[in-house]
Design a protein around this motif. Structure first.
Motif, PDB file in Angstrom:
ATOM      1  N   LEU A  92       0.799  -1.225   0.000  1.00 43.31           N
ATOM      2  CA  LEU A  92       0.000   0.000   0.000  1.00 43.31           C
ATOM      3  C   LEU A  92       0.835   1.281   0.000  1.00 43.31           C
ATOM      4  O   LEU A  92       0.323   2.350  -0.338  1.00 43.31           O
ATOM      5  N   VAL A  93       2.114   1.181   0.352  1.00 46.58           N
ATOM      6  CA  VAL A  93       2.949   2.370   0.539  1.00 46.58           C
ATOM      7  C   VAL A  93       2.880   3.344  -0.635  1.00 46.58           C
ATOM      8  O   VAL A  93       2.578   4.511  -0.460  1.00 46.58           O
ATOM      9  N   SER A  94       3.161   2.888  -1.813  1.00 45.69           N
ATOM     10  CA  SER A  94       3.277   3.813  -2.948  1.00 45.69           C
ATOM     11  C   SER A  94       1.957   4.058  -3.677  1.00 45.69           C
ATOM     12  O   SER A  94       1.911   4.834  -4.615  1.00 45.69           O
ATOM     13  N   SER A  95       0.884   3.434  -3.231  1.00 43.30           N
ATOM     14  CA  SER A  95      -0.373   3.499  -3.972  1.00 43.30           C
ATOM     15  C   SER A  95      -1.175   4.775  -3.716  1.00 43.30           C
ATOM     16  O   SER A  95      -1.984   5.169  -4.546  1.00 43.30           O
ATOM     17  N   GLY A  96      -1.016   5.367  -2.565  1.00 45.58           N
ATOM     18  CA  GLY A  96      -1.782   6.561  -2.226  1.00 45.58           C
ATOM     19  C   GLY A  96      -3.205   6.296  -1.769  1.00 45.58           C
ATOM     20  O   GLY A  96      -3.947   7.227  -1.472  1.00 45.58           O
ATOM     21  N   VAL A  97      -3.618   5.031  -1.657  1.00 43.17           N
ATOM     22  CA  VAL A  97      -5.006   4.714  -1.310  1.00 43.17           C
ATOM     23  C   VAL A  97      -5.339   4.953   0.164  1.00 43.17           C
ATOM     24  O   VAL A  97      -6.511   4.989   0.529  1.00 43.17           O
ATOM     25  N   CYS A  98      -4.325   5.131   0.984  1.00 45.79           N
ATOM     26  CA  CYS A  98      -4.570   5.359   2.420  1.00 45.79           C
ATOM     27  C   CYS A  98      -4.583   6.833   2.800  1.00 45.79           C
ATOM     28  O   CYS A  98      -4.894   7.168   3.948  1.00 45.79           O
ATOM     29  N   VAL A  99      -4.276   7.704   1.872  1.00 48.67           N
ATOM     30  CA  VAL A  99      -4.156   9.128   2.182  1.00 48.67           C
ATOM     31  C   VAL A  99      -5.449   9.658   2.807  1.00 48.67           C
ATOM     32  O   VAL A  99      -6.532   9.508   2.241  1.00 48.67           O
ATOM     33  N   SER A 100      -5.300  10.204   4.001  1.00 45.93           N
ATOM     34  CA  SER A 100      -6.390  10.815   4.781  1.00 45.93           C
ATOM     35  C   SER A 100      -7.518   9.853   5.148  1.00 45.93           C
ATOM     36  O   SER A 100      -8.597  10.285   5.552  1.00 45.93           O
ATOM     37  N   LYS A 101      -7.288   8.565   5.014  1.00 52.74           N
ATOM     38  CA  LYS A 101      -8.307   7.575   5.359  1.00 52.74           C
ATOM     39  C   LYS A 101      -8.272   7.331   6.867  1.00 52.74           C
ATOM     40  O   LYS A 101      -7.227   7.020   7.426  1.00 52.74           O
ATOM     41  N   PRO A 102      -9.409   7.474   7.580  1.00 47.02           N
ATOM     42  CA  PRO A 102      -9.441   7.177   9.016  1.00 47.02           C
ATOM     43  C   PRO A 102      -9.147   5.695   9.264  1.00 47.02           C
ATOM     44  O   PRO A 102      -9.688   4.818   8.585  1.00 47.02           O
ATOM     45  N   VAL A 103      -8.273   5.455  10.239  1.00 46.01           N
ATOM     46  CA  VAL A 103      -7.833   4.094  10.543  1.00 46.01           C
ATOM     47  C   VAL A 103      -7.856   3.875  12.047  1.00 46.01           C
ATOM     48  O   VAL A 103      -7.407   4.728  12.810  1.00 46.01           O
TER      49      VAL A 103
END
Length: 180
Positions: A92-103
């Motif tokens: 997931l690191v380089s994908s950008g899919v986690c940006v600003s996603k609440p975790v």
């Protein structure tokens, strides 16, 4: 609001799987659990600029991108994050899919520390991939064994269930402003 859950354990009868299933009962909306066991070992050569990521990786990224929030539930192995879950995070690191996603990060352990080392490591990695770690939704659950009914594979300890409910409500509150 859509929730994607990631279990750091591949064991069929994992106590962390029981925690995950129990926590999902408090989510008011669609929820799915990612199949992390299908991912190949992380290899940057398979994910370069001109490469097409392997199908399980593309499916994981799509699932993360379409979720409004992420729930990570994991054991702790040797004071760290289990390899299978670290593999997920590496993809997931380089994908950008986690940006600003609440975790939310929940660790459960038979030890009295509740998996505190893995919890801290997971929070750090998730912050590095620009996830929005919701501190009030993160938990460390100690002495998990007697808190689970092995027949139903669910948490039965009332205090732990109440705390999971609070954690999921904090995650939902963090995700609500982001949902159209």
């Amino acid at each position: 609001m859509r929730l994607l859950a990631l279990s750091g354990s591949l064991r069929a009868r994992s106590s962390n799987g029981a925690v995950l299933r129990s926590a999902l009962t408090f989510w008011d909306g669609p929820a799915a659990t990612a199949d992390i066991g299908a991912l190949p070992h992380f290899n940057p050569d398979l994910d370069g600029e001109d490469a097409t990521p392997p199908a399980p990786v593309a499916a994981l990224r799509t699932a993360v991108a379409s979720a409004d929030a992420l729930l990570v539930v994991s054991p702790e192995y040797a004071h760290g994050v289990p390899g299978a879950l670290k593999n997920v995070l590496d993809w997931l690191v380089s994908s950008g899919v986690c940006v600003s996603k609440p975790v939310a990060v929940i660790t459960a352990s038979p030890s009295p520390t509740g998996g505190d080392h893995a919890n801290a490591q997971l929070r750090e990695v998730l912050r590095m991939v620009s996830g929005e770690v919701v501190t009030s939704a993160c938990r460390e659950i100690p002495a998990i064994g007697p808190k689970i009914d092995p027949t139903t594979e669910r948490v039965t300890d009332e205090a732990t269930l109440a705390d999971l409910g609070v954690a999921l409500s904090h995650l939902a509150a963090a995700a609500a402003p982001l949902t159209p």
